[in-house]
Design an enzyme around this catalytic site. Structure first.
Site, PDB file in Angstrom:
ATOM      1  N   HIS A 169     -26.725   2.079 -42.717  1.00 27.34           N
ATOM      2  CA  HIS A 169     -26.569   1.049 -41.692  1.00 27.34           C
ATOM      3  C   HIS A 169     -27.580  -0.084 -41.884  1.00 27.34           C
ATOM      4  CE1 HIS A 169     -27.685  -0.543 -37.650  1.00 27.34           C
ATOM      5  NE2 HIS A 169     -26.371  -0.726 -37.581  1.00 27.34           N
ATOM      6  N   GLU A 211     -26.447  -2.277 -44.630  1.00 24.88           N
ATOM      7  CA  GLU A 211     -25.355  -3.132 -44.156  1.00 24.88           C
ATOM      8  C   GLU A 211     -25.931  -4.403 -43.516  1.00 24.88           C
ATOM      9  OE1 GLU A 211     -23.274  -1.659 -40.582  1.00 24.88           O
ATOM     10  OE2 GLU A 211     -23.491  -3.768 -40.076  1.00 24.88           O
ATOM     11  N   HIS A 212     -26.935  -4.226 -42.671  1.00 23.47           N
ATOM     12  CA  HIS A 212     -27.556  -5.395 -42.029  1.00 23.47           C
ATOM     13  C   HIS A 212     -28.172  -6.326 -43.065  1.00 23.47           C
ATOM     14  CE1 HIS A 212     -28.137  -4.989 -37.508  1.00 23.47           C
ATOM     15  NE2 HIS A 212     -27.256  -4.064 -37.814  1.00 23.47           N
ATOM     16  N   GLU A 239     -30.712  -2.556 -31.363  1.00 21.16           N
ATOM     17  CA  GLU A 239     -29.356  -2.010 -31.462  1.00 21.16           C
ATOM     18  C   GLU A 239     -29.379  -0.520 -31.094  1.00 21.16           C
ATOM     19  OE1 GLU A 239     -27.519  -2.535 -35.300  1.00 21.16           O
ATOM     20  OE2 GLU A 239     -25.587  -1.788 -34.604  1.00 21.16           O
TER      21      GLU A 239
END
Lengths: 422, 428
Positions: B67, B70-71, B143
């Site tokens: 993740h 991905e950012h 997040e």
């Protein structure tokens, strides 16, 4: 694509959207009525009671089984607040005959029959709704009202709106209030329903691969024939200018791990054209990943994951949303205010305007590729009595200038700052 | 080029496996203005232990790397951010990380090829620095906290915690504030180089396109990469048993939220086995609807008694290493619902399934599959997610008619076992 609008009787319209882009038949019935404290809870309850049973499908089990037989006809009912109106929305989506494993079904005919039956031919006993259903749905609506705390970000926005519109229709919660439920019974609820059906604005949408007999199915429907012409009781959505006298700050506590900050902004403009200017202004302020808020609050200061704004055109307000560390409240608020001030000074480039236009136009162009969005688009025009094709809409957005946006920026005032913390 | 047509939904998919191993799929949609491109890698939150092709030692990375990566993929060496660039083109760009894959995507009506340039460029050119990695920790931290406030998210992960001893599916996709603090640029590069090889990736395009031309457009934008061997993914041994039957968490909610989980034994996810996976998933969908779907006796009873007030969401999640059923709803009496679901399963196991009910639910599921083909984004995402398991999405439409009561009974007995059930509750 072809869009045909027809007034069946005064206050009752049929909207046909002929399109071959979808596998599904989508039918929608929208009942629009003016929003007020007396009927808000009752109307919410009506929409729940209607899906419990009809004259010919008296139980929910019966309705569910009928719909499952229709290859899983998807029934949905919703409640919306559109400006100062409460809108009861009923949808039925079925598979178009072309995509069924066998031929010989007439899915459109069934779809029209079933949805009209659910909305206009409820189960009635002794001049009232079935008491058992009303009692159960009162519980259901109560739970739904109470569940507004479950989504904290949404709750913070609802609370901000409530604070901004205290004592006004738009400040009402669309599902109503638990204290009203006590005095509602199957009889007075049925009276409210009758009254609603006789006086509300009725819009019926059918979208998909439409066969030639379709209009006939609708016109011949007994339930529709029984409806009387009416001068519909609703509020035409016109742009209203507003200016906050002073900033109102509200902070509340709840068990949250992240603070939710919402700013409600007023726009002191009243011309219809200003809608397009405000749309652009919002996009640059917080409407996309390129926006001032996203870039400064999230990317540069790393204060938030969500940092955005949205324009509620029916009420001419912009709402800023952020999820932040609670101790960062002052930092985040100052940074947001700085973005609003920068906009007033005209600190945005032609490039930013151009980008914002591209984003908005892409959204407009996609309208015809999304069946429900297209219905909502035509309904929005109906409500504001402002008919415009998708290409005219695009043209309006294209024409917005830097001066237009700057003039909006200087008419923005902060009305309410709401903070949900722990 | 392989062409697969489905006559029921009247759509075609064109598939080509390129020399470098990349799979490209094109689903043409005539007269549609919306266009969608999604590029995914078979690398998700569960892939935290593996052997890099050509190495002997295993690599273990902190949770949340897929993740985090991905950012960080959006950041470019020239100082631009690809999300900004894509947004400037008027396209709606995004990315997500799931349990078993990571995907980069955009949707647009105009500037498709410009956006494709940018997307394919940034996915192939990582740029990580100590500084840009550090800054992202603040954003991802928020997040993670946002998800901490979602009761749906908590109840889901708690269900997995009650079911799994070791499988990393039970860990949050984004990791924790602690685990992401250990992430640095070297870890990101190592994971990128391992998993972002074309042979581990699938690109799907849906819109008004000519497939052959689209394959050429993709090839044109590919960076040369040498072929590498197979990635060995290491997953811890997972017992068949559940960890504990009940799990609870306190959160401010209006009404308790609960999930009933049933731990299943995963099937081998590969192309040879795909019919079994597809059939099993359809059967479980039908069974769940027979047990507690909208028209079921149990749901109607619970609704009328005010125990349930909306239909539970019914899901089956699976991969090579995990498989489970999830039934989620809100109720003041989760324990009561749990016991009644168990009783209903026993009832169906002993009394059998009604033919009429079965046929009706099967029709409904069929309609649900057809409905997936309305929107270019839904189509592309579905084909990508299914392809990660070796499934072609049309398979569902092909297999559904073959499902019969005998097979349902078999799955009902094999999967819906009482000693594999857990109950997760989030309440005040």
């Amino acid at each position: 694509m072809e869009y045909i609008e027809k007034e069946l009787k005064e206050g009752i319209k049929i909207h046909q959207i002929k399109t071959n882009k979808f596998k599904t038949n989508l039918m929608a019935i929208f009942l629009t009525t003016s929003l007020n404290r007396e009927t808000v809870t009752k109307n919410a309850l009506i929409s729940s009671v209607l899906r419990r049973g009809t004259k010919n499908m008296p139980t929910q089990e019966c309705i569910s089984k009928e719909l499952e037989e229709m290859y899983g006809g998807a029934f949905d009912c919703g409640l919306d607040k559109s400006g100062d109106n409460q809108v009861l929305k009923f949808y039925l989506e079925t598979i178009n005959d072309n995509f069924l494993p066998q031929s010989g079904e007439n899915m459109w005919k069934k779809t029209i029959e079933k949805l009209l039956e659910i909305v206009f031919n409820p189960l009635v006993e002794n001049g009232a709704f079935k008491e058992e259903y009303v009692n159960q749905e009162k519980e259901n609506v109560k739970l739904r009202i109470e569940s507004k705390i479950d989504n904290k970000a949404k709750y913070a926005l609802d609370r901000c709106i409530e604070e901004m519109y205290k004592g006004q229709p738009f400040g009402l919660y669309k599902f109503g209030y638990t204290e009203d439920l006590e005095n509602i019974d199957s009889k007075n609820l049925y009276q409210t329903y009758k009254n609603l059906i006789d006086n509300c604005k009725i819009d019926i949408f059918v979208s998909g691969i439409l066969d030639d007999n379709l209009e006939q199915y609708i016109l011949e429907n007994e339930e529709l024939q029984k409806l009387k012409p009416r001068k519909p009781d609703y509020n035409i959505a016109k742009i209203i200018s507003k200016k906050a006298e002073k900033e109102n700050s509200v902070a509340e506590s709840m068990d949250v791990s992240q603070g939710k900050l919402v700013l409600g902004l007023d726009l002191d403009v009243g011309e219809e054209e200003a809608r397009y200017h405000a749309l652009l202004y919002n996009s640059i302020l917080g409407g996309s990943a390129n926006s001032k808020l996203f870039q400064n609050v999230r990317e540069k200061a790393h204060l938030a994951y969500v940092a955005s704004s949205s324009y509620i055109r029916y009420k001419n307000n912009i709402f800023v949303n952020c999820g932040i560390e609670i101790e960062n409240y002052d930092k985040a608020l100052n940074l947001i205010k700085e973005q609003i001030e920068n906009m007033k000074k005209g600190n945005f480039t032609d490039k930013e305007i151009e980008n914002a236009k591209k984003g908005i136009i892409s959204g407009i162009q996609a309208i015809e590729d999304e069946q429900d969005t297209q219905i909502v688009y035509y309904y929005g025009q109906e409500l504001s009595q402002n008919k415009m094709s998708v290409s005219e809409y695009k043209e309006k957005v294209m024409q917005v200038s830097k001066e237009n946006i700057l003039s909006i920026a200087n008419k923005v005032t902060i009305d309410t700052i709401y903070f949900l913390k722990n | 080029m392989q062409t697969i047509e489905n006559l029921k939904v009247k759509e075609k998919v064109y598939i080509e496996k390129l020399e470098n191993g990349l799979t490209v799929m094109v689903i043409p949609k005539k007269d549609t203005l919306k266009k969608y491109l999604i590029w995914g890698t078979k690398y998700g939150s569960i892939d935290s232990e593996f052997i890099v092709p050509g190495e002997k030692e295993k690599t273990k990375v902190p949770m949340g790397v897929a993740h985090f990566l991905e950012h960080k993929m959006f950041e470019q060496e020239n100082g631009t951010n690809s999300l900004d660039v894509l947004t400037s083109l008027g396209v709606d760009a995004n990315a997500y990380t799931s349990n078993d894959h990571t995907a980069y995507l955009f949707e647009c009506t105009e500037n498709f090829y410009e956006a494709m340039d940018e997307l394919m460029d940034y996915v192939q050119h990582p740029y990580f620095t100590d500084e840009n990695v550090e800054k992202e920790k603040g954003i991802i931290g928020q997040e993670i906290k946002m998800y901490d406030d979602y009761p749906e998210w908590r109840v889901y992960y708690n269900t997995l915690t009650a079911m799994y001893y070791n499988n990393p599916i039970k860990l949050d996709t984004a990791g924790t504030i602690e685990s992401i603090s250990e992430i640095n640029k070297d870890i990101l590069y190592r994971c990128y180089n391992t998993f972002y090889h074309p042979s581990n990736m699938v690109l799907v395009v849906c819109g008004d396109f000519e497939p052959k031309k689209m394959f050429e457009e993709v090839k044109k934008r590919l960076v040369q990469k040498s072929n590498v061997g197979e990635i060995v993914r290491l997953y811890p041994e997972e017992p068949k048993e559940i960890v504990k039957e009940k799990i609870e968490q306190k959160l401010e909610v209006s009404q308790p939220l609960f999930t009933i989980g049933i731990k299943d034994i995963p099937e081998n996810c590969n192309i040879e086995n795909k019919n079994i996976m597809v059939k099993k998933q359809i059967a479980i969908e039908i069974l769940l609807n027979l047990i507690i779907g909208r028209s079921s006796e149990l749901y109607q009873k619970l609704y009328q008694n005010g125990i349930l007030y909306s239909q539970p969401s019914l899901e089956y999640e699976f991969s090579n290493t995990y498989a489970h059923v999830l039934i989620t709803a809100q109720s003041n009496e989760p324990e009561d619902v749990y016991q009644k679901v168990k009783a209903e399963i026993r009832h169906l196991q002993t009394e059998g399934i009604s033919e009429k009910d079965f046929l009706r639910i099967r029709k409904m599921i069929y309609g649900g599959y057809i409905r997936e083909y309305n929107d270019v984004g839904d189509i592309a995402r579905m084909f990508l997610a299914d392809s990660m398991k070796g499934i072609n999405s049309f398979d569902y439409l092909e297999e559904i008619e073959g499902i019969n009561i005998e097979y349902l009974k078999q799955v009902l007995n094999e999967v819906f076992k009482e000693d594999k059930m857990v109950l997760s509750i989030v309440k005040n």
